[in-house]
Design a protein around this motif. Structure first.
Motif, PDB file in Angstrom:
ATOM      1  N   ALA A 103       0.834  -1.207   0.000  1.00  0.00           N
ATOM      2  CA  ALA A 103       0.000   0.000   0.000  1.00  0.00           C
ATOM      3  C   ALA A 103       0.866   1.255   0.000  1.00  0.00           C
ATOM      4  N   ARG A 104       1.925   1.225   0.773  1.00  0.00           N
ATOM      5  CA  ARG A 104       2.838   2.367   0.789  1.00  0.00           C
ATOM      6  C   ARG A 104       3.483   2.572  -0.577  1.00  0.00           C
ATOM      7  N   GLY A 105       3.888   1.471  -1.202  1.00  0.00           N
ATOM      8  CA  GLY A 105       4.509   1.570  -2.514  1.00  0.00           C
ATOM      9  C   GLY A 105       3.564   2.123  -3.561  1.00  0.00           C
ATOM     10  N   ASP A 106       2.310   1.684  -3.520  1.00  0.00           N
ATOM     11  CA  ASP A 106       1.318   2.181  -4.475  1.00  0.00           C
ATOM     12  C   ASP A 106       1.097   3.680  -4.289  1.00  0.00           C
ATOM     13  N   ALA A 107       0.992   4.108  -3.027  1.00  0.00           N
ATOM     14  CA  ALA A 107       0.791   5.537  -2.749  1.00  0.00           C
ATOM     15  C   ALA A 107       2.001   6.347  -3.189  1.00  0.00           C
ATOM     16  N   ALA A 108       3.207   5.790  -2.945  1.00  0.00           N
ATOM     17  CA  ALA A 108       4.425   6.498  -3.339  1.00  0.00           C
ATOM     18  C   ALA A 108       4.524   6.617  -4.856  1.00  0.00           C
ATOM     19  N   LEU A 109       4.099   5.577  -5.569  1.00  0.00           N
ATOM     20  CA  LEU A 109       4.147   5.613  -7.025  1.00  0.00           C
ATOM     21  C   LEU A 109       3.245   6.713  -7.574  1.00  0.00           C
ATOM     22  N   LYS A 110       2.039   6.832  -7.016  1.00  0.00           N
ATOM     23  CA  LYS A 110       1.122   7.884  -7.462  1.00  0.00           C
ATOM     24  C   LYS A 110       1.709   9.267  -7.204  1.00  0.00           C
ATOM     25  N   LYS A 111       2.308   9.438  -6.028  1.00  0.00           N
ATOM     26  CA  LYS A 111       2.908  10.731  -5.703  1.00  0.00           C
ATOM     27  C   LYS A 111       4.104  11.021  -6.613  1.00  0.00           C
ATOM     28  N   THR A 112       4.878   9.982  -6.921  1.00  0.00           N
ATOM     29  CA  THR A 112       6.034  10.157  -7.800  1.00  0.00           C
ATOM     30  C   THR A 112       5.598  10.573  -9.200  1.00  0.00           C
ATOM     31  N   GLU A 113       4.540   9.952  -9.693  1.00  0.00           N
ATOM     32  CA  GLU A 113       4.029  10.313 -11.024  1.00  0.00           C
ATOM     33  C   GLU A 113       3.562  11.767 -11.042  1.00  0.00           C
ATOM     34  N   ALA A 114       2.946  12.215  -9.949  1.00  0.00           N
ATOM     35  CA  ALA A 114       2.498  13.611  -9.868  1.00  0.00           C
ATOM     36  C   ALA A 114       3.691  14.559  -9.840  1.00  0.00           C
ATOM     37  N   VAL A 115       4.748  14.183  -9.103  1.00  0.00           N
ATOM     38  CA  VAL A 115       5.958  15.001  -9.056  1.00  0.00           C
ATOM     39  C   VAL A 115       6.579  15.123 -10.447  1.00  0.00           C
ATOM     40  N   ARG A 116       6.638  14.004 -11.164  1.00  0.00           N
ATOM     41  CA  ARG A 116       7.215  14.014 -12.513  1.00  0.00           C
ATOM     42  C   ARG A 116       6.382  14.875 -13.466  1.00  0.00           C
ATOM     43  N   ALA A 117       5.073  14.828 -13.302  1.00  0.00           N
ATOM     44  CA  ALA A 117       4.203  15.638 -14.171  1.00  0.00           C
ATOM     45  C   ALA A 117       4.452  17.125 -13.922  1.00  0.00           C
ATOM     46  N   ARG A 118       4.549  17.510 -12.659  1.00  0.00           N
ATOM     47  CA  ARG A 118       4.805  18.917 -12.345  1.00  0.00           C
ATOM     48  C   ARG A 118       6.189  19.334 -12.815  1.00  0.00           C
ATOM     49  N   ALA A 119       7.160  18.433 -12.669  1.00  0.00           N
ATOM     50  CA  ALA A 119       8.509  18.739 -13.136  1.00  0.00           C
ATOM     51  C   ALA A 119       8.536  18.896 -14.655  1.00  0.00           C
ATOM     52  N   GLY A 120       7.774  18.055 -15.357  1.00  0.00           N
ATOM     53  CA  GLY A 120       7.706  18.168 -16.814  1.00  0.00           C
ATOM     54  C   GLY A 120       7.117  19.495 -17.251  1.00  0.00           C
ATOM     55  N   ALA A 121       6.101  19.964 -16.527  1.00  0.00           N
ATOM     56  CA  ALA A 121       5.503  21.264 -16.858  1.00  0.00           C
ATOM     57  C   ALA A 121       6.499  22.391 -16.629  1.00  0.00           C
ATOM     58  N   ARG A 122       7.263  22.278 -15.552  1.00  0.00           N
ATOM     59  CA  ARG A 122       8.274  23.318 -15.293  1.00  0.00           C
ATOM     60  C   ARG A 122       9.368  23.286 -16.359  1.00  0.00           C
ATOM     61  N   ASN A 123       9.762  22.078 -16.782  1.00  0.00           N
ATOM     62  CA  ASN A 123      10.782  21.972 -17.824  1.00  0.00           C
ATOM     63  C   ASN A 123      10.290  22.571 -19.142  1.00  0.00           C
ATOM     64  N   LYS A 124       9.013  22.369 -19.411  1.00  0.00           N
ATOM     65  CA  LYS A 124       8.443  22.943 -20.638  1.00  0.00           C
ATOM     66  C   LYS A 124       8.534  24.457 -20.602  1.00  0.00           C
ATOM     67  N   ALA A 125       8.262  25.023 -19.423  1.00  0.00           N
ATOM     68  CA  ALA A 125       8.325  26.481 -19.288  1.00  0.00           C
ATOM     69  C   ALA A 125       9.757  27.000 -19.399  1.00  0.00           C
ATOM     70  N   LYS A 126      10.731  26.150 -19.127  1.00  0.00           N
ATOM     71  CA  LYS A 126      12.131  26.559 -19.179  1.00  0.00           C
ATOM     72  C   LYS A 126      12.699  26.539 -20.597  1.00  0.00           C
ATOM     73  N   GLU A 127      12.023  25.854 -21.510  1.00  0.00           N
ATOM     74  CA  GLU A 127      12.587  25.643 -22.846  1.00  0.00           C
ATOM     75  C   GLU A 127      12.933  26.956 -23.539  1.00  0.00           C
TER      76      GLU A 127
END
Length: 274
Positions: A103-127
């Motif tokens: 259960a902890r791993g599943d929750a961590a995976l969801k949070k990690t995917e959200a972090v990556r999505a936000r990071a991708g949006a920030r990277n797009k803004a940096k281009e």
């Protein structure tokens, strides 16, 4: 989904490691000679094992427990003059259940995917900013070539200063400290309070401790404690309790508890001299 972050070693003092290794060697598979235990060695082991079984806490709800020693008696000892086999250690390791870790791993995976999505949006803004830096860097390269052809030292100095400023502008665009902090927090949350240990050392003759251990109240003996942070930032405690001496028993009986701050306190509280 299990992750490599699930697994981490329990931090013990060097003295603890030596004591545990020595005691385990006695009943491990021997490469050399074996011998029967003396009456004193056999009694020390049997008494220590019985005491451990009486006082060691049971697994908390949702946890599992496993003991490093399951035999109530010893039948042989690896013959070695280096160790005192009237001193024995017994360890119970506690771990959160597989279901909880899943259960902890599943929750961590969801949070990690959200972090990556936000990071991708920030990277797009940096281009656009990075593209502008690349253009300015290419312009500097042309100016360096021209200054070299003219042997213009002053121009070289000015260009060098501009290049340093460009590097300073680029650095925060090439890293994402927000994402790094969020991932560190996810790792700490996933691994917090996932394992703990309770160890009984029977017949200990060396109970000296470093100044890192501070006196702490304990209902079962003279207690000491040191708190520290693990590499992932989670708080951790090592509790050491010297049980009251027993007439006729050589050495002292020592309890060591390792784990999350509250978990270590709870395990020690569950230790009963019954």
């Amino acid at each position: 989904m299990r992750s490599q972050h699930y697994f981490r070693s329990i931090s013990l003092s060097v003295v603890s490691v030596v004591m545990l290794s020595a005691a385990r060697m006695a009943t491990a598979q021997c490469d050399g000679l074996k011998r029967p235990p003396t009456a004193a060695e056999a009694k020390a082991y049997a008494d220590g094992f019985a005491l451990f079984q009486r006082i060691a806490p049971q697994a908390p709800d949702g946890w599992t427990a496993s003991d490093d020693r399951k035999e109530p008696f010893i039948t042989f000892i690896c013959d070695s003059p280096l160790y005192n086999f009237t001193r024995w250690s017994f360890t119970r390791t506690f771990n959160r259940s597989a279901a909880q870790m899943q259960a902890r791993g599943d929750a961590a995976l969801k949070k990690t995917e959200a972090v990556r999505a936000r990071a991708g949006a920030r990277n797009k803004a940096k281009e656009a900013k990075l593209a502008d830096l690349d253009r300015r860097q290419a312009d500097l390269a042309k100016r360096i070539e021209a200054a070299a052809g003219q042997q213009n030292i002053a121009a070289f100095a000015a260009i060098s200063e501009e290049s340093n400023k460009l590097a300073a502008e680029r650095e925060p665009l090439m890293t994402d400290s927000v994402a790094e902090a969020e991932m560190t927090a996810i790792d700490a949350e996933m691994t917090r309070d996932e394992t703990a240990q309770f160890t009984l050392i029977y017949g200990e003759t060396d109970v000296a401790m470093s100044s890192a251990y501070k006196p702490v109240a304990s209902a079962v003996g003279k207690g000491y404690r040191q708190d520290y942070q693990e590499s992932n930032g989670n708080p951790h405690a090592e509790l050491v309790v010297l049980l009251p001496p027993v007439t006729g028993v050589p050495g002292r009986t020592v309890v060591r508890v390792n784990g999350d701050l509250e978990r270590a306190d709870a395990l020690l509280k569950a230790t009963k001299l019954r």
